[in-house]
Every structure is written in C-alpha cells, then in structure tokens.
Design an enzyme around this catalytic site. Structure first.
Site, PDB file in Angstrom:
ATOM      1  N   LYS A   1       0.843  -1.206   0.000  1.00  0.00           N
ATOM      2  CA  LYS A   1       0.000   0.000   0.000  1.00  0.00           C
ATOM      3  C   LYS A   1       0.877   1.253   0.000  1.00  0.00           C
ATOM      4  O   LYS A   1       2.109   1.149   0.178  1.00  0.00           O
ATOM      5  CB  LYS A   1      -0.903  -0.019   1.232  1.00  0.00           C
ATOM      6  CG  LYS A   1      -0.156  -0.013   2.560  1.00  0.00           C
ATOM      7  CD  LYS A   1      -1.084  -0.294   3.742  1.00  0.00           C
ATOM      8  CE  LYS A   1      -0.299  -0.325   5.040  1.00  0.00           C
ATOM      9  NZ  LYS A   1      -1.138  -0.721   6.191  1.00  0.00           N
TER      10      LYS A   1
ATOM     11  N   TYR B   1      17.278  30.611   7.813  1.00  0.00           N
ATOM     12  CA  TYR B   1      16.087  31.369   8.204  1.00  0.00           C
ATOM     13  C   TYR B   1      16.026  31.557   9.714  1.00  0.00           C
ATOM     14  O   TYR B   1      16.313  30.629  10.477  1.00  0.00           O
ATOM     15  CB  TYR B   1      14.820  30.627   7.770  1.00  0.00           C
ATOM     16  CG  TYR B   1      14.486  30.765   6.311  1.00  0.00           C
ATOM     17  CD1 TYR B   1      14.305  32.019   5.724  1.00  0.00           C
ATOM     18  CD2 TYR B   1      14.322  29.636   5.517  1.00  0.00           C
ATOM     19  CE1 TYR B   1      13.972  32.143   4.382  1.00  0.00           C
ATOM     20  CE2 TYR B   1      13.983  29.741   4.176  1.00  0.00           C
ATOM     21  CZ  TYR B   1      13.812  31.000   3.611  1.00  0.00           C
ATOM     22  OH  TYR B   1      13.482  31.106   2.295  1.00  0.00           O
TER      23      TYR B   1
HETATM   24  C1  LIG Z   1      -0.427  -1.751   6.791  1.00  0.00           C
HETATM   25  C2  LIG Z   1      -1.094  -3.026   7.127  1.00  0.00           C
HETATM   26  C3  LIG Z   1      -0.366  -4.227   7.122  1.00  0.00           C
HETATM   27  C4  LIG Z   1       1.137  -4.274   6.994  1.00  0.00           C
HETATM   28  O1  LIG Z   1       1.639  -3.849   8.247  1.00  0.00           O
HETATM   29  P1  LIG Z   1       3.200  -3.746   8.570  1.00  0.00           P
HETATM   30  O2  LIG Z   1       3.236  -3.344  10.002  1.00  0.00           O
HETATM   31  O3  LIG Z   1       3.736  -2.683   7.671  1.00  0.00           O
HETATM   32  O4  LIG Z   1       3.795  -5.060   8.319  1.00  0.00           O
HETATM   33  C5  LIG Z   1      -1.067  -5.401   7.293  1.00  0.00           C
HETATM   34  N1  LIG Z   1      -2.415  -5.395   7.504  1.00  0.00           N
HETATM   35  C6  LIG Z   1      -3.138  -4.259   7.555  1.00  0.00           C
HETATM   36  C7  LIG Z   1      -4.592  -4.318   7.795  1.00  0.00           C
HETATM   37  C8  LIG Z   1      -2.498  -3.034   7.378  1.00  0.00           C
HETATM   38  O5  LIG Z   1      -3.212  -1.896   7.452  1.00  0.00           O
END
Ligand SMILES: *Cc1c(COP(=O)(O)O)cnc(C)c1O
Length: 345
Positions: A35, A244
């Site tokens: 994702k 800055y």
């Molecule tokens: C993001 C996510 C994962 C992966 O999690 P990690 O901690 O990055 O391994 C798995 N399941 C769900 C539902 C997630 O939202």
C-alpha cells in the site's frame, strides 16, 4: 544535477521477504503489503520484485492503488484491498481484478449487488476498532457471507510490535472464536505478527514494513539510501548566523555545505538543528533550519572533496532518522518526496 539520489535495493527487499517467509512454516503463504505506493518506494517496482522473489498475494489500502500493482504482477495473483468495497469502486475492482476485504454489512450488500460472483474477503475487528466487522455484525451476516465463498478472512493486531502486550493473545483468541470452523483461509499477521510466532500465522501473512527494512523486523536489511548533492561550500566565522530566523550561530570557525533537498522532499522541518548526515563514515550535523529545497550541514570534519551527503544509508536507517523526531520508520518512508532521482538496484 541537483536532484538527490534515492537508491532502492530490490535485492535487499527480496532478501527481507525471504527472511520473513522463512519465519513461518512451509504451509503458510507469505504475502506482501504494498500500500501507499509500496511504502513510498514505487508500488510497481516493489510488487514486481516481490513476485519474482516468490510472493503470491498482495495487499493494498484502497482500490486505486491496485491498478499499478496489477500492471506489475500480471493477471493471476490476488490483490486484496484493506479498505474494502467503497461506493464507486465497482469498475476499478472489476477491471483490476481486486479482492476487496469487506468491512461491514453495508459493504457486503454493496459488493453482492454491484459485482455478484466477484471474489471478496472479510475483515473482522478483534479489538483494534479501526476496520472490520464487529463480532455481533459478523454473527448476523456470517451465514450469508460464507455462503458466497470468501477467499480470505482477516483481522489486524493493534500491538504486535510489543510481543509481551496482552492485547496480542486477546486478539488471537477473539480471531479464533470468530473464525474457527469457517473453512476459509485466514490471516492475522503483518510484520509484527510474523515475528510473534506460529500461533499468529494462520494460512497467510501480509508483512509490509519489514520488507522495506523497518522495525519491528530487527533482522531487516536496509532498502533505501538517500544521497544529497552539495551545491556550495562556504567558510563561516564564529558568531555568524545560518539560515532562516538566524536559528544557528557558529560557535567557532566552520565549513558549511549547502545541499539540495528540503522539506518539499519529505525531510521534515522538525529535523532542523537535530539531524546528522554522513560523508562516508564522517557524521556531519545539520545546522539551522530545514528549508524547502535546501539543508545546511557542518562539514568541518570532512577532509578533501565533498560531492554528496547521505541522509539515509549504512550509518542511518529509516528508524534511526525517525527516532530523532519521535516518529516511526513507516512515516519516513511514506514521506519520501517526489523530486528524487530514483534508482532501482
Ligand atoms: C499496513 C497493514 C499491514 C502491513 O503492516 P506492517 O506493520 O507494515 O507489516 C497489514 N495489515 C493491515 C490491515 C495493514 O493496514
């Protein structure tokens, strides 16, 4: 060229997938969460590399993210969508052959109506109270849902990065109570859950951050290196101010390098005066404020030519940098900007 260089090691990514895969039994399928554009590293490149390493199942947060992954891995491997089937998603889900993880009775109804016969999964809430059907809701629709042949039932752990946390066992027990005997493949473990051991693995795991070199997978190989070119070097005298707001005053005569990246590239302004960059093995403190396109670095300790400084690399991983400002490696990775020259190795 003034573009910073972001090197992404697909070899390290694949090694991390294999290492996580080896943590579960042979009968457990290790998937991959890609994702947020593959945690900022490029979903297409990442998914393609992981498929070549052996990953046979992918997970994204929203249907829109599925398109790039589908293009990268071909028509056959499943891509699950954590956010489920949202209003207006039917066409995307159908065209990219996505498997939405239905989160509510409402999504269940929407899916069956819009895409009857199209693969789906079920997401249950076992205590995190973020996504998924509550136990009572599941009880009400389970017979109907199971009658339509879900491909996967999953839930997500809230505290998997803390192995001793009692929430882990509590969610595990709840997940079993809700799904034992359902006769459908099950998934509970992300990276943290993989590391908790076999009780948490069920049929399919879905690690994300560990693949990309982040905690809680302590054994992960670093995947990214961020190397920023020096635009200009100058000598300042004790008492001169830098950047800055005059927020830094030289305490001694020093040599400063101005380098070509800033908060527009995801280098958070909160790092002002706090981060360290590396010239090979020499640590060089960031002085003054992070500006939009530039950083100023004390390179007094560097001898000889200086062309680039590393913000991420062998001496400083994503979690090390995250620790400086009290965030997590996930946020450093997904915040990596779009101006970098990305090179896949
Ligand atoms: C993001 C996510 C994962 C992966 O999690 P990690 O901690 O990055 O391994 C798995 N399941 C769900 C539902 C997630 O939202």
């Amino acid at each position: 060229m003034a573009q910073a260089q972001l090197d992404i090691s697909l070899a390290a990514l694949k090694a991390n997938w294999r290492a996580l895969d080896s943590r579960s039994a042979a009968g457990v399928q290790t998937g991959a969460t890609v994702k947020a554009n593959g945690y900022g590293l490029g979903a297409g490149h990442v998914a393609h590399a992981l498929a070549s390493a052996g990953a046979r199942r992918f997970f994204v947060a929203m249907a829109e993210e599925g398109t790039a992954v589908r293009a990268a891995i071909g028509p056959d491997l499943p891509i699950h969508v954590y956010g489920g089937h949202m209003e207006g998603d039917a066409r995307l889900i159908s065209e990219a052959k996505l498997t939405p993880m239905l989160n509510s009775a409402e999504q269940l109804a929407r899916h069956f109506e819009a895409l009857p016969g199209h693969p789906f999964g079920i997401q249950l809430d076992t205590g995190m109270n973020r996504l998924g059907m509550e136990p009572a809701e599941w009880e009400a629709v389970a017979a109907i849902a199971l009658g339509q042949g879900p491909k996967l039932i999953m839930s997500h752990l809230a505290c998997a990065d803390e192995p001793q946390h009692p929430m882990n066992a509590q969610q595990l027990a709840e997940f079993k109570a809700l799904t034992d005997g359902a006769g459908v493949p099950r998934s509970l473990a992300a990276t943290g859950g993989v590391l908790l051991g076999r009780d948490y693995h069920f049929d399919i795991t879905r690690p994300g951050i560990g693949l990309y070199g982040g905690q809680p997978f302590a054994g992960a190989q670093p995947v990214v290196r961020l190397s920023i070119p020096v635009i200009q070097i100058r000598d300042v005298m004790a008492g001169e101010t830098v950047g800055y707001g005059n927020s830094f005053t030289a305490t001694r005569d020093m040599r400063l390098a101005t380098i070509a990246a800033g908060y527009a590239d995801g280098i958070q302004r909160a790092l002002s005066g706090r981060a360290t960059l590396w010239a090979g093995d020499v640590p060089c403190p960031l002085v003054g404020r992070v500006s939009m396109d530039l950083l100023t670095i004390d390179v007094s300790a560097v001898e000889g030519e200086l062309e680039r400084l590393d913000l991420l690399g062998p001496h400083q991983g994503v979690d090390d940098l995250a620790d400086v400002i009290g965030t997590i490696g996930y946020e450093i990775l997904t915040g990596l900007g779009h101006r970098y020259a990305r090179r896949y190795i």
